[in-house]
Design a protein around this motif. Structure first.
Motif, PDB file in Angstrom:
ATOM      1  N   ARG A  35       0.787  -1.163  -0.023  1.00 21.05           N
ATOM      2  CA  ARG A  35       0.025   0.113   0.021  1.00 21.05           C
ATOM      3  C   ARG A  35       0.997   1.362   0.112  1.00 21.05           C
ATOM      4  N   TYR A  66       1.379   5.510  -0.199  1.00 24.18           N
ATOM      5  CA  TYR A  66       1.025   6.746   0.049  1.00 24.18           C
ATOM      6  C   TYR A  66       2.121   7.859  -0.244  1.00 24.18           C
ATOM      7  N   GLN A  73      -3.242   8.610  -8.075  1.00 26.71           N
ATOM      8  CA  GLN A  73      -4.022   7.769  -7.500  1.00 26.71           C
ATOM      9  C   GLN A  73      -4.297   6.399  -8.453  1.00 26.71           C
ATOM     10  N   GLU A  95      -2.442   5.414  -2.383  1.00 27.72           N
ATOM     11  CA  GLU A  95      -4.000   5.279  -1.752  1.00 27.72           C
ATOM     12  C   GLU A  95      -4.381   6.529  -1.388  1.00 27.72           C
TER      13      GLU A  95
END
Length: 609
Positions: A562, A564, A578, A583
């Motif tokens: 994940r 960021y 995105q 995320e």
């Protein structure tokens, strides 16, 4: 220069506009109005105040004069010092007796402790030798009648002073309130004859403060509760002057220094108007205030900062003009203090009194344009809310319907939002959190008081995150997030530091990479660190040049990772990032609490798979 020339020398008079212009020079183009700030009371705090903001009436400009904003006594603490009323805890009566006597040798000046059945049973033995010398500062609750009965049987009970008070609205259920007032009225009058100098009627606003109320709500609740007590007791035949002579108002002192000082000053202004409306003379209009530093502001993590919080709050309380003061020990959230924490709390008051010399001055805040303006604004807004409560049939009624609880819950919601987004800072909790910190142990959870008013601590949501992180550590899985640091140190440091500080309030450690200048080095870092959550840290220019390539490469090789990004790119660039696999964008306005909650939930789920 001759003496005559010196005497006749004048200085240029500066206007508010001059000060504003000078201030804006240091703001590099920003207007001075940009520094204004709205409070939870919906009061706009300005960066500059002038005499135009000072709207005093002809009265109230000197201590001891109505409207008593500057204190009830002309000489302030010089002739009537506030009482050091540290509440003392003990396992049994004998331990409490010893602690009390030891405390009086070390600066305590009021008899103050928590009551329970064990303490009530030994009450006479506990206070032996001190009850006629030192004032009481006790919240009695349902034990009030039994305690007063024991006290009234003692010799010299007519010399007893202070208060052993009860706020009927905080104890009795609404259904039986009329009958409770019947019994309470008889009790107050009975013990007035036996212990004439002891106050027994308490107006306790701390319950609203602990639920998250703002200063206006606390003041309005104090007025409405006070009026309810007066009305009920007048109907039962008590004279007005007797009722007023038996009343004590309790406030908690929060973190906003000037607001809390002004709150106490406004309380005296408003109560003098209430008492005057009932026909009380000037002396009877004076308000007696018992205060405590706020349990609401104390934290379990980085607990020694509580010393600073309590010191700031105690300072505000003293400048606001209290008669009794309890300073909360730094480990108060544990529900049990120590000799060390009690001593430091008591010494906080002694330092203010003896070393800061606050016992030797009279209302140092009086005449301050800022403080006086704040006092007036609080008084006006609190009076309006008080009238609204009275239109709804008074405090007992709005407690029964839940109206006042809803009003306070709205303020608490805003407090939480600001804390979660870090617009409101709590050192050691949502900023500058120390992952190696040793928190207080066995911290008490929030309780729900009568009338469904919760007793909150503002820091509790973040403390729950820290405990969740600790459970992960105990299970053998340290909560970590990787920082993919793009470019040289000077390029990624600002955002890497931001993310380290952003993750720490949730107990999550930031594992930073070396300098990343190519997707291959990012992939190698992910392989070596073997984590599930990573944050890209770099400059906006680097994001434009490398971020999409990095994200595509990482998601292609590690699809379950994940990702960021630290910062908030231009809106036109967000969609592509995105779509590639970012995320969330984490930036200064992000909801820190929500993001950390999500990260920890995912980490817990990974452990349980």
């Amino acid at each position: 220069m001759t003496l005559n020339k010196m005497i006749n020398e004048t200085f240029e008079a500066y206007t508010l506009e001059t000060w504003e212009k000078k201030s804006e020079e240091s703001l590099k183009g920003k207007s001075i109005a940009s520094l204004s700030k709205n409070t939870y009371e919906n009061i706009l705090l300005k960066p500059l105040y002038s005499k135009e903001d000072l709207k005093l009436n002809s009265t109230g400009q000197f201590p001891g004069q109505t409207d008593f904003r500057r204190g009830a006594n002309p000489a302030g603490y010089l002739t009537s010092p506030w009482k050091v009323a540290q509440r003392i805890d003990a396992e049994n009566g004998e331990e409490l007796r010893k602690k009390l006597h030891a405390s009086f040798e070390r600066g305590q000046t009021a008899i103050s402790f928590h009551l329970d059945k064990e303490i009530v049973k030994d009450f006479v033995k506990i206070i032996d030798g001190i009850y006629a010398t030192f004032a009481f500062s006790i919240e009695a609750g349902n034990d009030q009648a039994e305690v007063l009965e024991k006290l009234s049987d003692l010799a010299d009970c007519d010399k007893v002073s202070g208060y052993i008070g009860r706020d009927l609205l905080q104890i009795a259920s609404n259904d039986g309130l009329k009958q409770e007032y019947d019994k309470w009225s008889e009790m107050i009058q009975l013990f007035d004859r036996k212990i004439p100098n002891l106050r027994t009627i308490l107006v306790d606003t701390s319950v609203y403060h602990k639920a998250g109320a703002n200063a206006i709500q606390e003041l309005a609740a104090a007025l409405s509760t006070g009026v309810q007590h007066i009305q009920e007791l007048l109907e039962r035949g008590m004279p007005l002057e007797k009722i007023l002579s038996k009343m004590v108002f309790k406030f908690s002192i929060g973190a906003n220094f000037f607001m809390e000082m002004a709150k106490l000053r406004a309380a005296r202004v408003l109560w003098s108007k209430i008492a005057e409306a009932y026909g009380a003379n000037s002396e009877e209009q004076k308000m007696v205030i018992s205060a405590e530093t706020s349990p609401f502001t104390k934290t379990a993590y980085d607990p020694y900062v509580n010393l600073l919080r309590a010191g700031n709050e105690a300072f505000a309380g003293v400048l606001g003009g209290v008669q009794f003061l309890h300073v909360s020990p730094f480990n108060e959230p544990e529900g049990k203090t120590t000799h060390f924490s009690d001593r430091i709390a008591r010494n906080t008051q002694l330092i203010l009194k003896e070393e800061a010399h606050l016992k030797n001055i009279v209302d140092p805040a009086g005449g301050s344009w800022y403080v006086e303006n704040l006092t007036n604004e609080l008084a006006e807004k609190a009076w309006a809310l008080f009238l609204k409560i009275e239109e709804k049939d008074g405090m007992a009624s709005v407690l029964k319907t839940g109206w006042i609880q809803e009003q306070i819950a709205e303020v608490m919601k805003k407090r939480n939002e600001d804390l979660f987004k870090r617009k409101q800072s709590m050192i050691g909790t949502n900023i500058y959190a120390n992952l190696n910190d040793h928190p207080l142990q066995n911290v008490m959870e929030s309780l729900e008081a009568n009338h469904a008013l919760p007793h909150n601590r503002l820091s509790e949501p973040f403390e729950k995150l820290r405990r969740a992180a600790q459970r992960l550590v105990q299970s053998g899985s340290e909560p970590k997030a990787g920082l993919i640091c793009i470019g040289e140190l000077k390029e990624h440091k600002a955002r890497a530091d931001f993310m380290t500080g952003f993750l720490a309030p949730g107990g999550i450690k930031a594992d930073a990479s070396s300098n990343i200048d190519h997707p291959k080095s990012a992939l190698q870092f992910i392989q070596e660190s073997n984590l599930h959550h990573y944050v890209l840290c770099g400059t906006d220019k680097q994001y434009d040049e490398l971020a999409l390539e990095l994200v595509h490469s990482i998601k292609e090789n590690y699809p379950d990772v994940r990702l960021y990004l630290a910062g908030l790119p231009e809106e036109s660039k967000q969609a592509a990032l995105q779509q590639a696999g970012i995320e969330q964008f984490i930036h200064a306005k992000s909801n820190c609490y929500e993001i950390l909650t999500s990260l920890l939930s995912e980490m817990e789920a990974e452990v349980n798979e």
